[in-house]
Design a protein around this motif. Structure first.
Motif, PDB file in Angstrom:
ATOM      1  N   THR A   1      11.461   1.769  38.854  1.00 17.01           N
ATOM      2  CA  THR A   1      12.555   2.744  38.819  1.00 17.01           C
ATOM      3  C   THR A   1      12.985   3.168  40.215  1.00 17.01           C
ATOM      4  O   THR A   1      14.056   3.767  40.372  1.00 17.01           O
ATOM      5  CB  THR A   1      12.136   3.986  38.018  1.00 17.01           C
TER       6      THR A   1
ATOM      7  N   ARG B   1      13.233  -0.356  35.613  1.00 19.54           N
ATOM      8  CA  ARG B   1      12.410  -0.830  34.504  1.00 19.54           C
ATOM      9  C   ARG B   1      10.997  -0.246  34.631  1.00 19.54           C
ATOM     10  O   ARG B   1      10.530   0.037  35.737  1.00 19.54           O
ATOM     11  CB  ARG B   1      12.391  -2.355  34.427  1.00 19.54           C
ATOM     12  N   THR B   2      10.369  -0.135  33.490  1.00 24.74           N
ATOM     13  CA  THR B   2       9.027   0.442  33.420  1.00 24.74           C
ATOM     14  C   THR B   2       8.154  -0.455  32.546  1.00 24.74           C
ATOM     15  O   THR B   2       8.579  -1.549  32.126  1.00 24.74           O
ATOM     16  CB  THR B   2       9.075   1.859  32.815  1.00 24.74           C
TER      17      THR B   2
ATOM     18  N   ASP C   1       9.318  -2.423  29.551  1.00 25.38           N
ATOM     19  CA  ASP C   1      10.123  -3.636  29.710  1.00 25.38           C
ATOM     20  C   ASP C   1       9.280  -4.876  29.989  1.00 25.38           C
ATOM     21  O   ASP C   1       9.837  -5.957  30.232  1.00 25.38           O
ATOM     22  CB  ASP C   1      11.129  -3.440  30.846  1.00 25.38           C
TER      23      ASP C   1
ATOM     24  N   LEU D   1       8.251 -10.070  32.187  1.00 26.14           N
ATOM     25  CA  LEU D   1       9.430  -9.439  31.603  1.00 26.14           C
ATOM     26  C   LEU D   1       9.550  -9.744  30.113  1.00 26.14           C
ATOM     27  O   LEU D   1       9.396 -10.899  29.689  1.00 26.14           O
ATOM     28  CB  LEU D   1      10.701  -9.912  32.310  1.00 26.14           C
TER      29      LEU D   1
ATOM     30  N   THR E   1      13.683  -6.726  25.000  1.00 22.88           N
ATOM     31  CA  THR E   1      14.020  -5.305  25.125  1.00 22.88           C
ATOM     32  C   THR E   1      15.484  -5.138  25.511  1.00 22.88           C
ATOM     33  O   THR E   1      16.012  -5.871  26.344  1.00 22.88           O
ATOM     34  CB  THR E   1      13.125  -4.624  26.179  1.00 22.88           C
TER      35      THR E   1
ATOM     36  N   ASN F   1      16.990  -2.979  27.384  1.00 23.09           N
ATOM     37  CA  ASN F   1      17.204  -2.686  28.803  1.00 23.09           C
ATOM     38  C   ASN F   1      17.216  -3.959  29.639  1.00 23.09           C
ATOM     39  O   ASN F   1      18.038  -4.124  30.545  1.00 23.09           O
ATOM     40  CB  ASN F   1      16.122  -1.733  29.317  1.00 23.09           C
ATOM     41  N   VAL F   2      16.309  -4.880  29.335  1.00 27.39           N
ATOM     42  CA  VAL F   2      16.245  -6.143  30.091  1.00 27.39           C
ATOM     43  C   VAL F   2      17.474  -6.986  29.807  1.00 27.39           C
ATOM     44  O   VAL F   2      18.100  -7.534  30.731  1.00 27.39           O
ATOM     45  CB  VAL F   2      14.947  -6.903  29.751  1.00 27.39           C
TER      46      VAL F   2
ATOM     47  N   TRP G   1      20.615  -5.461  31.562  1.00 27.05           N
ATOM     48  CA  TRP G   1      20.692  -5.605  33.010  1.00 27.05           C
ATOM     49  C   TRP G   1      20.716  -7.064  33.461  1.00 27.05           C
ATOM     50  O   TRP G   1      21.269  -7.375  34.524  1.00 27.05           O
ATOM     51  CB  TRP G   1      19.536  -4.858  33.671  1.00 27.05           C
TER      52      TRP G   1
END
Length: 479
Positions: free
Chosen positions: A192, A201-202, A205, A225, A229, A231-232, A235
């Motif tokens: 982050t 990402r945390t 992810d 990775l 997810t 978020n992945v 982005w």
């Protein structure tokens, strides 16, 4: 399993008169071809169009997509000089490469990685740091600054050369420690605080996480990775300001080489391609052609032809050119096969000049390795093979003859382009063979200059050609 589309024909002809070819070879027109059996294997699936490099003709660039398709340059090797000058070095090369007929260059990973100024980029931290943030001990990457990278891409485009980015999507490195609720431990999965502020990402992810324990493969102990997810996905390829679309629309990359695609499902590359576009090729390191074809079809992408690579190694270094009859990705689908002789990860083929003669006269999208071209091999011979590929290597492929030491294949031409016949000789002496060509009553020559013969094909299209020891010749109509 052999390609079911291959059609095998056994042609035999009785020798009526023997003639030895002299430097003039005009007398061949009155002779009949030698009595030898040729196993002619026709690969009939290729229509002869240029391969899917995405290239369009340019009135300003020096290279234009020719009938044989493109030639790619892998524009780096492992441990290129550090110090941030590699992008500038390549900028001095692209004009000469364009003049030689190179149509695209493949760059190493361009973003900031954990090892900072010493990293080759395969341990990515911040996908949006191209050498413009003070992060991981450096502002510039090993290769240079963002300004120098943009200048290189602009220069390459002015020479009508496309630029492909090496994308490492399987794993990340350089994150901060955080308490990971999925493992019950602390893991380096907190990204982050990356300097660009983009793609935070945390642990949610990365595997293991709420979606499962793992996917197809992890690498080197790096955080893996989880592409499932949201978020992945957002982005990497969905967002207009995400990695893929930023690289393509803002940085102006034309295509992608995907690293270690065994580590995730082919749907990842398929979704990237559907949302981002551009040429793509995956590094699926496997010699099984069925597996390569499966991945290419399911990823809707080209794939490096490792089946061809290992067959060439066994054929040229093991003195068994018969192996070139075996199945390879370029025979299954040449539009999805990227052929190569060596790369930054593997360099097993010793007899490289013969291997380049093979991939630059056959179907597929051939790749040239930087050090082979710039340092280790004869550049004039390489330029000659690039010219032959771009101007003569068209149409379907027929394998005319193969034994331990000799291999002869014909490109059957397309749309007015006459094609060629390549003769590879891995023995220690000159060799000669009668072969069936595409041409009737036509004078041909060896476009490599290795033979001075100027034979004329007979009325039935047969002709006698030769090849020097441990070398090759490439024949086509003398025009």
């Amino acid at each position: 399993m052999k390609n079911p589309n291959l059609k095998i024909y056994l042609l035999s002809a009785l020798l009526i008169a023997l003639y030895s070819c002299n430097s003039n070879e005009e007398a061949i027109t009155n002779s009949t071809h030698a009595a030898s059996q040729f196993k002619v294997i026709n690969v009939t699936h290729h229509d002869g169009h240029a391969f899917s490099t995405g290239k369009t003709p340019s009135t300003t660039g020096k290279y234009v997509a020719n009938p044989g398709g493109g030639v790619m340059m892998q524009a780096f090797y492992w441990d290129v000089p550090s110090g941030g000058n590699w992008w500038n070095t390549l900028s001095t090369k692209v004009t000469a490469w364009s003049n030689a007929g190179i149509g695209s260059i493949w760059l190493p990973p361009v973003s900031k990685a954990q090892n900072g100024p010493f990293s080759m980029g395969y341990d990515p931290t911040d996908y949006f740091d191209f050498g413009n943030y003070n992060q991981n001990g450096t502002i510039e990457t090993r290769f240079g600054s963002k300004t120098e990278l943009v200048s290189l891409i602009t220069k390459a485009h002015s020479e009508n050369i496309q630029v492909y980015a090496d994308m490492v999507l399987n794993h990340n490195s350089g994150g901060q420690l955080e308490n990971n609720p999925y493992t019950g431990t602390q893991t380096y999965t907190n990204f982050t605080g990356v300097a660009s502020g983009k793609f935070p990402r945390t642990s949610a992810d990365f595997y293991k996480n709420a979606y499962g324990n793992n996917d197809e493969g992890a690498f080197g102990g790096f955080p893996d990775l989880a592409h499932v997810t949201p978020n992945v996905q957002n982005w990497l390829w969905l967002r207009s300001d995400g990695v893929g679309k930023y690289y393509k629309n803002t940085m102006k990359f034309d295509g992608w080489r995907f690293d270690y695609v065994k580590g995730f499902g082919p749907w990842v590359v398929k979704d990237w391609n559907a949302n981002v576009g551009g040429f793509s090729v995956g590094e699926y390191w496997d010699s099984n052609v069925n597996t390569l074809e499966w991945w290419a079809n399911n990823a809707n992408s080209s794939v490096f032809d490792f089946a061809c690579y290992y067959k060439m190694n066994d054929a040229f270094d093991g003195n068994n050119l018969n192996l070139l009859n075996d199945d390879m990705m370029w025979k299954r689908n040449p539009h999805k096969a990227v052929t190569f002789v060596t790369n930054h990860d593997t360099d097993e083929i010793y007899n490289k000049q013969l291997a380049y003669a093979y991939i630059l006269t056959h179907e597929g999208y051939p790749t040239i390795f930087y050090r082979d071209y710039e340092e280790w091999l004869n550049k004039a011979k390489m330029d000659n093979l690039i010219w032959i590929h771009n101007n003569k290597a068209t149409g379907t492929t027929s394998i005319l003859y193969a034994d331990n030491d000799e291999y002869i294949a014909r490109r059957n031409g397309y749309n007015g382009n006459p094609g060629l016949v390549v003769y590879i000789n891995n023995s220690s002496s000159w060799q000669e063979r009668w072969v069936p060509t595409n041409w009737t009553n036509a004078q041909i020559k060896d476009f490599t200059g290795n033979s001075t013969w100027l034979p004329t094909t007979q009325g039935d299209s047969w002709v006698k050609i030769q090849s020097p020891p441990n070398s090759y010749s490439v024949w086509s109509i003398n025009m």
